[in-house]
Write an enzyme that holds these catalytic residues in place. Structure first.
Site, PDB file in Angstrom:
ATOM      1  N   LYS A  53      25.417   6.256  -4.040  1.00  0.00           N
ATOM      2  CA  LYS A  53      25.272   6.273  -5.503  1.00  0.00           C
ATOM      3  C   LYS A  53      26.075   5.129  -6.124  1.00  0.00           C
ATOM      4  CE  LYS A  53      24.459  11.262  -5.527  1.00  0.00           C
ATOM      5  NZ  LYS A  53      24.961  12.627  -5.763  1.00  0.00           N
ATOM      6  N   GLN A  97      30.501  15.407  -7.524  1.00  0.00           N
ATOM      7  CA  GLN A  97      29.692  15.717  -6.345  1.00  0.00           C
ATOM      8  C   GLN A  97      29.943  17.154  -5.886  1.00  0.00           C
ATOM      9  OE1 GLN A  97      27.363  13.788  -5.136  1.00  0.00           O
ATOM     10  NE2 GLN A  97      26.856  14.867  -3.257  1.00  0.00           N
ATOM     11  N   ASP A 120      23.860  14.645 -14.204  1.00  0.00           N
ATOM     12  CA  ASP A 120      23.307  15.582 -13.220  1.00  0.00           C
ATOM     13  C   ASP A 120      22.409  16.631 -13.872  1.00  0.00           C
ATOM     14  OD1 ASP A 120      23.679  15.467 -10.502  1.00  0.00           O
ATOM     15  OD2 ASP A 120      25.733  16.228 -10.575  1.00  0.00           O
TER      16      ASP A 120
HETATM   17  N1  GUN Z   1      25.194  17.503  -3.939  1.00  0.00           N
HETATM   18  C1  GUN Z   1      23.962  17.343  -3.402  1.00  0.00           C
HETATM   19  N2  GUN Z   1      23.114  16.840  -4.306  1.00  0.00           N
HETATM   20  C2  GUN Z   1      23.805  16.681  -5.446  1.00  0.00           C
HETATM   21  C3  GUN Z   1      23.468  16.202  -6.741  1.00  0.00           C
HETATM   22  O1  GUN Z   1      22.337  15.830  -7.050  1.00  0.00           O
HETATM   23  N3  GUN Z   1      24.479  16.201  -7.647  1.00  0.00           N
HETATM   24  C4  GUN Z   1      25.731  16.627  -7.349  1.00  0.00           C
HETATM   25  N4  GUN Z   1      26.645  16.597  -8.307  1.00  0.00           N
HETATM   26  N5  GUN Z   1      26.078  17.080  -6.167  1.00  0.00           N
HETATM   27  C5  GUN Z   1      25.116  17.102  -5.218  1.00  0.00           C
END
Ligand code: GUN
Length: 299
Positions: A53, A97, A120
């Site tokens: 990311k 995350q 998110d």
């Molecule tokens: N863990 C796995 N996928 C995601 C996501 O799209 N966002 C976040 N914050 N954590 C994750």
């Protein structure tokens, strides 16, 4: 044989648009979209997602900020960091995350992120907008938004008359995915671990979406011939064929056998995964545009 849906190409087209939009913002308003990604602890899979990311944010021309906090971080410390990022005008998007280490409670942390920075789409304000059919004024969770782009590329924007089955009911994916399919006029079933005759329910699906976290769970005889299968699973399994202690990433769908039956299918890796990251970039640039009252680009 099924058509293999190429998530990498679709994702590249989204991130090209994002990078162009970021360049316009820089040129015309002298501002750079800022994305803060917060990770707590040492989960290797989470670290590799977060690194991907942050890398993509840089490629899009963003100010990419990564906060790697130690495993023993307290709830208070994490909430204080989110409060600081909320107050920082250079930060347009905040992502914490998940999953967090077990001693931390994720819900108050997620809900403390300002809705306009919640890239998110997990804050109740953004989730509520999706639930009430407002897909325009909030931020939509990245993985379902990305899966919908792939479906739109294949089926067009209107899924009228199609049966969609989503396996999995998480806030991060299953619930918003079902709502987005519904908003596109599909007839939607949300299936989960307590569903009776899951295979039979799945066989009704013209669009079958799997997000359960179980390697190879969806078998060929769960798939209606010609159906579109979207595999959201990211499972790390041992891969002794690659050498001692090696892993590989597989989905929730038994890909090889399902390609014989499906009309179209997303691979893992290279399907929904790249779209998640692309939509995170799209949400961040949208948040930055909104922060200066500019009309937002479309993805
Ligand atoms: N863990 C796995 N996928 C995601 C996501 O799209 N966002 C976040 N914050 N954590 C994750």
């Amino acid at each position: 044989m099924a058509h293999i849906i190429d998530g990498k190409t679709s994702a590249a087209s989204v991130t090209d648009t994002v990078a162009e939009a970021a360049a316009v913002l820089q040129r015309e308003a002298g501002m750079q979209p800022g994305l803060a990604v917060v990770i707590v602890g040492n989960n290797p899979a989470s670290h590799s997602y977060v690194n991907a990311k942050s890398r993509m944010a840089k490629q899009c021309g963003f100010n990419s900020m990564q906060y790697s906090l130690p495993e023993e971080t307290t709830q208070d410390e994490l909430e204080q960091l989110v409060a600081k990022l909320n107050a920082d005008p250079a930060v347009h998007g905040i992502l914490v995350q998940l999953p967090l280490p077990k001693h931390l409670n994720s819900e108050p942390v997620i809900q403390s992120i300002l809705p306009q920075k919640d890239v998110d789409g997990l804050n109740v304000v953004n989730a509520g907008k999706v639930a009430s059919g407002d897909l325009a004024s909030g931020l939509v969770s990245c993985t379902p938004a990305g899966a919908m782009v792939l479906l739109r590329n294949l089926h067009g924007p209107d899924l009228s008359g199609l049966n969609a089955v989503v396996i999995g009911r998480s806030n991060l994916f299953g619930k918003p995915m079902a709502l987005l399919l519904l908003a596109a006029n599909a007839t939607v079933t949300m299936a989960h671990s307590r569903t009776r005759d899951l295979a039979g329910v799945c066989r009704q699906a013209d669009i079958l979406v799997a997000a359960v976290g179980m390697p190879f769970m969806v078998k060929a005889d769960w798939v209606k011939p010609g159906a579109t299968v979207v595999d959201v699973g990211i499972n790390r399994i041992e891969a002794p064929e690659k050498g001692d202690g090696k892993f590989r990433i597989v989905g929730d769908v038994a890909f090889d056998e399902c390609t014989e039956v499906a009309g179209a299918i997303t691979p893992v890796p290279g399907g929904v995964g790249p779209m998640t990251i692309a939509m995170l970039m799209a949400n961040t640039v949208v948040a930055a545009y909104r922060s200066v009252g500019r009309p937002i680009p479309r993805f």
